[in-house]
Design a protein around this motif. Structure first.
Motif, short mmCIF file in Angstrom:
data_model
loop_
_atom_site.label_atom_id
_atom_site.label_comp_id
_atom_site.label_asym_id
_atom_site.label_seq_id
_atom_site.Cartn_x
_atom_site.Cartn_y
_atom_site.Cartn_z
N VAL A 169 15.69 -22.14 10.02
CA VAL A 169 14.53 -22.72 10.68
C VAL A 169 13.51 -23.09 9.61
O VAL A 169 13.24 -22.28 8.71
N ALA A 170 12.98 -24.27 9.67
CA ALA A 170 12.05 -24.73 8.65
C ALA A 170 10.89 -23.77 8.48
O ALA A 170 10.26 -23.35 9.46
N GLY A 171 10.61 -23.41 7.23
CA GLY A 171 9.47 -22.55 6.92
C GLY A 171 9.66 -21.09 7.25
O GLY A 171 8.69 -20.32 7.22
N GLU A 172 10.89 -20.67 7.57
CA GLU A 172 11.13 -19.29 7.98
C GLU A 172 12.34 -18.73 7.24
O GLU A 172 13.36 -19.39 7.10
N SER A 173 12.22 -17.49 6.78
CA SER A 173 13.35 -16.83 6.14
C SER A 173 14.50 -16.67 7.12
O SER A 173 14.31 -16.42 8.31
N GLN A 174 15.71 -16.84 6.62
CA GLN A 174 16.90 -16.65 7.44
C GLN A 174 16.95 -15.23 8.02
O GLN A 174 17.40 -15.03 9.15
N ALA A 175 16.47 -14.25 7.26
CA ALA A 175 16.46 -12.88 7.74
C ALA A 175 15.56 -12.74 8.97
O ALA A 175 15.90 -12.05 9.93
N VAL A 176 14.41 -13.40 8.96
CA VAL A 176 13.50 -13.35 10.09
C VAL A 176 14.11 -14.07 11.29
O VAL A 176 14.04 -13.58 12.43
N GLY A 186 13.84 -6.91 1.22
CA GLY A 186 13.72 -7.83 0.10
C GLY A 186 12.66 -8.88 0.36
O GLY A 186 11.88 -9.23 -0.54
N LEU A 187 12.63 -9.39 1.59
CA LEU A 187 11.61 -10.39 1.94
C LEU A 187 10.21 -9.77 1.88
O LEU A 187 9.27 -10.41 1.42
N ILE A 188 10.09 -8.53 2.30
CA ILE A 188 8.81 -7.82 2.22
C ILE A 188 8.33 -7.77 0.77
O ILE A 188 7.16 -8.04 0.47
N GLU A 199 0.82 -1.21 0.00
CA GLU A 199 0.00 0.00 0.00
C GLU A 199 0.86 1.26 0.00
O GLU A 199 0.63 2.17 -0.80
N SER A 200 1.84 1.33 0.90
CA SER A 200 2.68 2.51 0.99
C SER A 200 3.85 2.23 1.90
O SER A 200 3.94 1.15 2.51
N VAL A 201 4.75 3.21 2.03
CA VAL A 201 5.89 3.05 2.94
C VAL A 201 5.43 3.09 4.39
O VAL A 201 6.20 2.74 5.29
N ASP A 202 4.19 3.50 4.64
CA ASP A 202 3.66 3.53 6.01
C ASP A 202 3.06 2.19 6.44
O ASP A 202 2.59 2.06 7.57
N THR A 203 3.07 1.22 5.55
CA THR A 203 2.54 -0.11 5.88
C THR A 203 3.37 -0.75 6.98
O THR A 203 4.60 -0.78 6.90
N PRO A 204 2.74 -1.29 8.03
CA PRO A 204 3.50 -1.98 9.08
C PRO A 204 4.18 -3.23 8.53
O PRO A 204 3.60 -3.97 7.74
N ILE A 242 4.83 -9.44 6.96
CA ILE A 242 5.55 -10.58 7.54
C ILE A 242 5.02 -10.79 8.95
O ILE A 242 5.58 -10.27 9.93
N PRO A 243 3.94 -11.54 9.11
CA PRO A 243 3.34 -11.74 10.44
C PRO A 243 4.31 -12.33 11.47
O PRO A 243 4.16 -12.09 12.67
N ALA A 244 5.32 -13.08 10.99
CA ALA A 244 6.27 -13.70 11.91
C ALA A 244 7.09 -12.67 12.68
O ALA A 244 7.75 -13.00 13.66
N MET A 245 7.05 -11.39 12.24
CA MET A 245 7.80 -10.34 12.94
C MET A 245 7.05 -9.80 14.15
O MET A 245 7.59 -9.01 14.93
N ALA A 246 5.80 -10.21 14.33
CA ALA A 246 5.03 -9.78 15.50
C ALA A 246 5.72 -10.28 16.77
O ALA A 246 6.17 -11.42 16.85
N GLY A 247 5.83 -9.38 17.74
CA GLY A 247 6.47 -9.75 18.99
C GLY A 247 7.97 -9.61 18.99
O GLY A 247 8.61 -9.83 20.02
N THR A 248 8.56 -9.24 17.86
CA THR A 248 10.01 -9.02 17.77
C THR A 248 10.30 -7.53 17.92
O THR A 248 9.40 -6.71 18.08
N ALA A 249 11.57 -7.18 17.84
CA ALA A 249 11.97 -5.78 17.92
C ALA A 249 11.42 -4.97 16.76
O ALA A 249 11.42 -3.73 16.81
#
Length: 395
Positions: A210-217, A244-246, A155-160, A165-172
């Protein structure tokens, strides 16, 4: 460790190759194929390319596809012709050659209004050879972000970040926007020391997948916040890997496949492109694509021309502006994965890779190198001085 990483990579790539190969390219997009080395180079931080000697680096920089897995993008169907123009003045040619000799440059190309005014090679490099980019790739990844926004995939650069990447919830990175990733103002703590094998930048690509997860995540989950999002700039290659993953998640395409459609074809690359993959099969957004010198120059011209409808109107004017200013260096700053300088902006990577764009002069200068050290303020300043001399010469 090396054997574990190599075997893990083989399994990961075996699983992802079919998805990449089966994606039907959009109209006129160059073909994208999987590339695998006969024997993969070590991913151990202690044996990183950051710490190789000159000879080993010089050989690797021109042949990354023989050492690491990646995706190979064919040349554009209609490569952009770069006409030869009149040579630069003798004094400026001498200044460029002197810079090349002092900094172990493998090639310099100057485009004036899209016309070649200077092209020369060193270190045994030839016009048809490709050279790795290091962080010059970051500006390619941010261009693909612009394309994904233009396409409506983001949508835009303001997109969370967490909405893509829902896996980033709860991270920094929870609460950080795509734009804050693109400007490296997430507030997440990071060590980008290229001389330290224990730094984040040296270790991020060796974390066990980790299986099913990007190394970056996986690596991002180990990090902590040091400042509120949007308030502190810290240079972090991992954030471009996340960017890039986004783009990959939002578009459903590998970075290489999306670049084939949005950069390689419209910019008219003549020599194709190789883009390295991490241990989970994703293209490394912050590093390691390989191009001919002339195609680095074509990328600069593509940006100078405004992106030919691939990105939103005015994208490069904004992306190449100092969205983050450097108080101790007036006139310098950072945009969306582009460095900004007085009257210019550019892409730059360690060991002396760069594309500098001077809009008012319609000038593009591309250089590829093998500096003795990953970073050098003197060499960067020397390159900007040379660009300044070229701009005065053509104006």
């Amino acid at each position: 460790m090396r054997a574990l990483l190599a075997s893990t990579l083989a399994i990961a790539l075996a699983g992802c190759a079919t998805a990449y190969d089966s994606d039907a390219p959009v109209a006129a997009a160059p073909a994208v194929t999987q590339s695998m080395p006969e024997q993969m180079a070590s991913m151990d931080p202690g044996d990183s390319i950051l710490f190789w000697d000159d000879g080993r680096r010089s050989a690797a920089f021109r042949d990354m596809e023989s050492l690491f897995p990646g995706l190979e993008v064919a040349p554009a169907s209609n490569p952009r012709t770069l006409r030869q123009g009149p040579p630069l003045s003798r004094d400026v040619q001498v200044a460029i050659r002197d810079f090349m000799a002092k900094t172990q440059a493998a090639g310099v190309m100057v485009l004036d209004n899209g016309v070649v005014r200077f092209e020369e090679y060193g270190l045994g490099m030839m016009p048809d050879d490709r050279w790795t980019s290091f962080s010059v790739a970051k500006s390619f990844t941010s261009t693909l972000l612009g394309a994904a926004i233009a396409d409506g995939s983001i949508e835009s650069v303001d997109t969370p970040v967490t909405s893509i990447i829902p896996a980033m919830a709860g991270t920094a990175y929870d609460g950080v926007t795509v734009g804050q990733i693109a400007t490296m103002t997430s507030g997440v703590a990071w060590n980008e020391d290229y001389t330290d094998p224990n730094s984040d930048v040296a270790r991020m690509l060796s974390v066990v997948p980790v299986a099913g997860e990007s190394q970056a995540v996986t690596y991002a989950k180990t990090l902590s916040r040091e400042a509120p999002a949007g308030e502190k700039w810290v240079y972090k290659t991992l954030e471009t890997n996340l960017l890039g993953l986004i783009v990959e998640q939002a578009t459903g395409k590998s970075l290489a496949a999306y670049a084939a459609e949005k950069i390689v074809e419209p910019a008219g690359f003549e020599g194709g492109m190789f883009w390295m993959q991490d241990l989970t099969g994703g293209n490394i957004g912050g590093c390691c694509l390989s191009l001919r010198l002339s195609d680095y120059a074509r990328m600069g011209q593509f940006a100078l021309d405004g992106g030919r409808g691939v990105v939103p109107d005015g994208w490069f004017a904004e992306a190449g502006s100092p969205l983050v200013g450097f108080p101790n260096a007036p006139g310098y700053g950072y945009g969306y994965q582009w460095w900004t300088y007085p009257g210019a902006y550019g892409a730059q990577g360690i060991f002396g890779q760069a594309i500098t764009i001077v809009p008012e002069s319609n000038l593009v200068v591309a250089v590829v190198s093998n500096w003795p050290t990953a970073t050098s303020t003197d060499n960067r300043n020397g390159f900007r001085e040379v660009v300044g001399k070229i701009a005065k010469d053509i104006d």
